[in-house]
Scaffold this motif. Structure first.
Motif, PDB file in Angstrom:
ATOM      1  N   ALA A 183       8.444  -6.934  -1.901  1.00 53.03           N
ATOM      2  CA  ALA A 183       7.902  -5.716  -1.312  1.00 53.03           C
ATOM      3  C   ALA A 183       8.800  -5.189  -0.198  1.00 53.03           C
ATOM      4  O   ALA A 183       9.041  -3.983  -0.096  1.00 53.03           O
ATOM      5  CB  ALA A 183       6.499  -5.972  -0.774  1.00 53.03           C
ATOM      6  N   ASP A 192       0.832  -2.020   0.330  1.00 54.83           N
ATOM      7  CA  ASP A 192      -0.266  -2.936   0.068  1.00 54.83           C
ATOM      8  C   ASP A 192      -1.129  -2.445  -1.102  1.00 54.83           C
ATOM      9  O   ASP A 192      -1.540  -3.232  -1.955  1.00 54.83           O
ATOM     10  CB  ASP A 192      -1.120  -3.086   1.340  1.00 54.83           C
ATOM     11  CG  ASP A 192      -1.901  -4.378   1.342  1.00 54.83           C
ATOM     12  OD1 ASP A 192      -1.269  -5.441   1.202  1.00 54.83           O
ATOM     13  OD2 ASP A 192      -3.129  -4.331   1.477  1.00 54.83           O
ATOM     14  N   ALA A 202       7.432  -3.317  -5.227  1.00 54.70           N
ATOM     15  CA  ALA A 202       6.108  -3.648  -4.682  1.00 54.70           C
ATOM     16  C   ALA A 202       5.185  -4.087  -5.809  1.00 54.70           C
ATOM     17  O   ALA A 202       4.369  -4.999  -5.655  1.00 54.70           O
ATOM     18  CB  ALA A 202       5.517  -2.456  -3.933  1.00 54.70           C
ATOM     19  N   GLY A 222       1.102  -6.443   2.211  1.00 52.60           N
ATOM     20  CA  GLY A 222       1.946  -5.265   2.096  1.00 52.60           C
ATOM     21  C   GLY A 222       2.346  -4.724   3.460  1.00 52.60           C
ATOM     22  O   GLY A 222       3.474  -4.241   3.647  1.00 52.60           O
TER      23      GLY A 222
END
Lengths: 383, 334, 310
Positions: C27, C45, C206, C230
């Protein structure tokens, strides 16, 4: 934060134009205000139309759902008070966000700052509960501010002194505050009644009666913290637009380079803005436990750290604009929950819909700016 | 630009038309007055394999036992961890005339206390706590999690080969704390040598960290794990991956998650308590009592997993512990 | 305390470190690209959550881990495109649109989980792959070369990302756009296109981060599975000074601190759990504060590009 920067620019340029052309002032302002309200409103409606698809897929009736949403937020005395209860922390956190953004600082630490403020407030009230309300209540609010301000000062200081990015520190400080609260709630601050009963719940003892904010409407949660929030909005407005300190904070945000040449210590003002932002979030934490919960308990901050940011941006980063923005956003949160109950869809849908609303409204700002520019150029053309 | 605007408006129009069509097709059903109506507000999801799920499945059991949807109407609001939201939900349900309104979270106490006096004909129940605020239309309920914890501990203490047992908890509060306290004393009562190591992740929802905590215990030599909160699914996963590590569950039946390694679960069974509350409410008694789920009143049950062999010795010791807790000869020090 | 230094504990700690670091690394590397092009994506996230669900669901119903990973990446790209549309085309305030994306991902993933799965179920995730010979190296071998494939990919991405950013024209364009979009534009670089690409690539990573949790570490899905990882990943980009290697060190530091605090608790070292839980967060701040190099933020970070106005 460019667009807040240019929003600020536009606003100040706008007011200069208005002042120089006294006659046009009113028409100009009203039209601009209309655009700033109607365009985001269109964004909300668009988001709700898209969400209607989800509702249909979940076999819920969108019209009944949205009717329930409106009814829940404003359709009854209780709904309205709930909206106002929700608005209070949003407004306070949002005011802090607003000061920080004005100095080009991004404060994601609302949650930690609320916790820090509430921790200090609760510890004090539980220890000094015998004090009369006239002393206790202001002390609690002030301590809420102090707790939050400390939590905002750390990122501010680290940014000013060591150039550590505040997004990183505020995110980390959120977790640190959370763990600190966890620790205290399982130790020094744990409710003795819970220990007695063998439930060991993560909550403090109840705050003394003298340390509670009065309920405005009987049998609702609406408490006098709302007035504290509204007064703070005016205070922040005066601070930012009528004091030298406030002017400098805005100057730092608008043009750091120029401010530096003008002899303004940019890092110091950014640290100050983050500290004040923390303090306001700290008041939100204090007010929340004094008015709603009457005790410190795990999870009391949920969401306001982030939704406060959204409210601040919806309010064009203006302390007074934040009042309708937080009212609207509070109503949206309450209404969405009512909708969930009325048509019995999974509550996760509420978050998805709110996310879409935020995305659509933030996407609509470009049109707000374009329209305002168009009107301005039309006006100049007229003369 | 114009074309895009046109497309956007077209989509919006389509959505609106569909909306209206569907709205026209659905008609709202009128509530039958014969139906007993229950509303519950919960802090997490009905599918959390822990606290909220234990209540939801009990409610479904009650509904089935009383004659299904025609006899009992069930509605819920989940993920209501924000108290003002829960307040709105609870008041909403009460004013819609629900017969029993349940606030399934200890954070809802202040709301119930405010709300109940306004609806004297409505039964309220809330937990986990023991306080009914002296109101005669409020029931309170909690679970003596330490009891099942003790029994689990006895079995674990006798089954461990390595002598190391790992406890993976979220935050040391509430029933996570009492369960672990009971578990520790249970292990100690049969195995004074065993090393019971505890970790607390500081979060009720961080599954990844819970997994890491369980892996740490396993690397430290633990051959038996237990733990509480909805994030323990992470610990169960870690035990599953390790292969030779056993698991003891609490709050809800966790065998389905890992049929090969779950030895036993302490199950909260709210259904009998709920049945009693419903019957009371139907006969006009709306509250005033607090319930504690215990092994004695069978609100707490130890659910063994048929798929895992438990030595006869351990089963006997567990039965003895249950008997001892019920007759008071075993006291758990909280 | 001396137990902490035993070989068994050190091996274990480093192993856990790699597992915990993998999703953060994916991420944070992705976010590095996004921010280098000038876009702060706070919605990481939410992307992780929805992708984690997608990957989990595919593996649960179809069983193919590869397909699960691909779906996670596609979901990431789709959400990245949404983020780009809002923040690049529509010039929205990035902080807010990111929060919107996060709320949407959180809500949507829980909703789909509830409707399509209903209860917690486990899946068979990526197995550990022992790399022959290398895994035989004493001490380090079992730590570094006995992991699942996503761990290898995450760490292999570090030099690749570095190479792309520092040694290719694409990297040059990304940095130019993040530094001075007007100048880049005048040199004929399509600013919006580069930003779309960077954000989507970042969001794809991500998505892989989500998969690295749901089908590689914990092997299940649950509401709010990421529990805020995240946001930590976004913070690590600042820690790493917008460089892939710095970001990797950040992820490793944060994870080793987390692993250390768990070991402290397991070994019964007398620290309150809450204090141990704070360790990773405090350490990250302290290390960054005392470290010499801070990295320089892309000058146009968080600034929408309007031709002729910058």
């Amino acid at each position: 934060m460019a667009y807040c920067g240019c929003m600020g620019d536009n606003a100040s340029v706008g007011s200069k134009i208005a002042i120089s052309k006294g006659v046009n002032r009113h028409r100009h302002d009203w039209r601009e205000l209309g655009i700033r309200v109607l365009v985001p409103a269109a964004g909300v409606i668009a988001a709700l139309l898209v969400s209607a698809l989800f509702l249909i897929l979940l076999r819920a009736n969108p019209i009944a759902a949205y009717a329930a949403m409106v009814r829940g937020a404003v359709g009854s005395t209780f709904g309205l008070t709930q909206t106002l209860v929700k608005m209070t922390p949003l407004l306070l956190v949002g005011l802090g966000i607003c000061i920080a953004f004005r100095a080009k600082c991004i404060n994601i630490g609302g949650r930690g700052q609320m916790i820090a403020g509430a921790l200090l407030t609760a510890s004090f009230a539980l220890r000094f509960g015998h004090l009369p309300p006239v002393v206790l209540l202001p002390m609690m609010i002030v301590l809420g501010f102090v707790g939050g301000a400390v939590w905002g000062f750390v990122p501010g200081f680290l940014k000013a002194r060591f150039a550590v990015n505040e997004i990183l520190t505020t995110i980390m400080m959120n977790s640190i505050a959370l763990q600190l609260m966890n620790m205290l709630l399982q130790g020094a601050l744990m409710d003795p009644a819970g220990i007695e009963a063998g439930t060991f719940l993560a909550q403090s003892a109840r705050l003394p009666d003298a340390g509670r904010l009065a309920r405005i409407v009987p049998r609702t949660l609406l408490h006098s913290g709302l007035f504290i929030a509204l007064v703070m909005a005016v205070v922040v407005y005066v601070f930012l637009w009528r004091t030298t300190l406030g002017y400098r904070i805005r100057a730092v945000g608008l043009n750091p380079q120029a401010s530096r040449y003008a002899g303004i210590k940019v890092p110091a003002y950014q640290a100050l803005s983050l500290t004040l932002a923390g303090g306001l979030a700290g008041i939100a934490g204090a007010v929340e436990i004094m008015g709603v919960h009457y005790r410190l308990l795990e999870g009391f901050t949920s969401g306001y750290g982030f939704t406060g940011i959204v409210a601040a941006l919806l309010g064009w980063l203006h302390p007074l604009g934040l009042i309708p923005a937080s009212l609207f956003f509070g109503g949206l949160l309450i209404g969405a929950d009512t909708m969930q109950r009325a048509v019995q869809v999974p509550s996760a849908l509420v978050n998805a819909i709110l996310g879409l609303v935020v995305l659509f409204v933030s996407a609509s700002t470009v049109w707000t700016q374009r329209l305002i520019q168009r009107f301005r150029s039309q006006e100049t053309a007229h003369e | 630009m114009k074309r895009r605007a046109f497309l956007v408006s077209l989509v919006m129009l389509m959505v609106m038309v569909t909306t209206l069509a569907v709205a026209g097709a659905t008609s709202e059903a009128e509530a039958d007055s014969e139906v007993f109506r229950i509303a519950v507000v919960m802090p997490s999801a009905t599918t959390d394999t822990a606290f909220s799920q234990s209540m939801w499945s009990a409610l479904v059991t009650v509904q089935e036992a009383m004659g299904g949807e025609e006899a009992v109407e069930l509605v819920y609001s989940e993920n209501m961890f924000i108290v003002p939201d829960a307040a709105a939900a609870l008041r909403d349900y009460a004013s819609q005339g629900y017969d029993l309104v349940i606030g399934h979270g200890s954070q809802y106490g202040t709301i119930i206390e405010d709300l109940a006096p306004d609806f004297p004909e409505t039964a309220f129940a809330w937990g986990t706590d023991v306080n009914t605020f002296g109101l005669d239309n409020v029931y309170a309920y909690t679970a003596a999690a330490e009891q099942g914890g003790y029994v689990n501990g006895v079995i674990a203490g006798l089954m461990t080969q390595s002598g190391t047992i790992g406890v993976t908890g979220p935050v040391e509060v509430g029933d996570a704390r009492t369960y672990v306290t009971g578990f520790y004393q249970g292990v100690r009562s049969v195995n004074s040598e065993a090393n019971v190591a505890e970790t607390w992740t500081g979060s009720f929802s961080d599954v990844a960290l819970m997994t890491a905590a369980a892996q740490t215990h396993i690397l430290n030599g633990a051959d038996i794990l237990t733990g509480s909160s909805q994030s323990v699914v992470g610990s169960i996963g870690a035990a599953l991956e390790a292969g030779d590590v056993l698991w003891f569950g609490t709050q809800a039946e966790q065998t389905t998650l890992a049929p090969d390694i779950v030895v036993a679960s302490q199950v909260y069974d709210w259904s009998m308590m709920l049945m009693e509350i419903v019957e009371n409410a139907q006969s006009g008694v709306y509250g005033g009592e607090s319930y504690i789920l215990t092994l004695e009143n069978e609100g707490l049950k130890i659910a063994y997993n048929e798929g895992v062999d438990v030595p006869a010795e351990a089963v006997e010791a567990a039965e003895a512990a249950i008997a001892g807790i019920i007759d008071g000869s075993i006291e758990i020090d909280l | 305390m001396s137990e902490l230094l035993s070989a068994n504990v050190l091996t274990g700690m480093l192993n856990t470190m790699l597992t915990l670091a993998t999703p953060l690394l994916f991420a944070a590397l992705g976010e590095t690209f996004s921010q280098r092009s000038g876009v702060v994506n706070l919605g990481v996230d939410g992307i992780m959550l929805l992708s984690a669900f997608g990957a989990f669901y595919v593996v649960l119903t179809n069983g193919s881990l590869f397909l699960g990973l691909v779906v996670a990446m596609l979901i990431g790209i789709a959400m990245g495109a949404a983020m780009s549309f809002v923040s690049v085309t529509m010039k929205a305030e990035q902080g807010v649109s990111g929060i919107g994306l996060q709320m949407f991902g959180l809500g949507m993933s829980s909703l789909l989980f509830k409707v399509m799965v209903g209860t917690v179920k486990t899946v068979q995730g990526f197995p550990r792959v022992r790399i022959p010979l290398l895994a035989e190296i004493p001490f380090l071998g079992p730590i570094l070369f006995n992991n699942n494939v996503l761990v290898y990919i995450a760490f292999a991405l570090v030099p690749i990302c570095w190479y792309v950013l520092e040694r290719t024209t694409i990297g040059l364009a990304i940095k130019a756009v993040g530094q001075n979009p007007a100048a880049a534009d005048s040199r004929g670089i399509n600013v919006d296109l580069v930003r779309y690409g960077s954000v989507c690539f970042g969001a794809m990573l991500a998505g892989m981060a989500g998969a690295a949790i749901s089908i590689s570490t914990v092997n299940l899905f649950q509401d709010n599975l990421t529990a805020g990882q995240g946001f930590i990943a976004v913070a690590l980009v600042y820690f790493g000074g917008w460089t892939p290697v710095g970001v990797m060190f950040g992820a490793l530091l944060f994870s080793v601190a987390n692993s250390l605090q768990l070991w402290l608790q397991v070994l019964g070292v007398n620290v309150p759990a809450g204090l141990a839980n704070m360790l990773p967060y405090i350490l990250t701040i302290v290390v960054l504060t005392i470290s010499v190099s801070r990295g320089k933020a892309p000058a146009a970070l968080n600034r929408p590009f309007l031709r002729g106005e910058n």
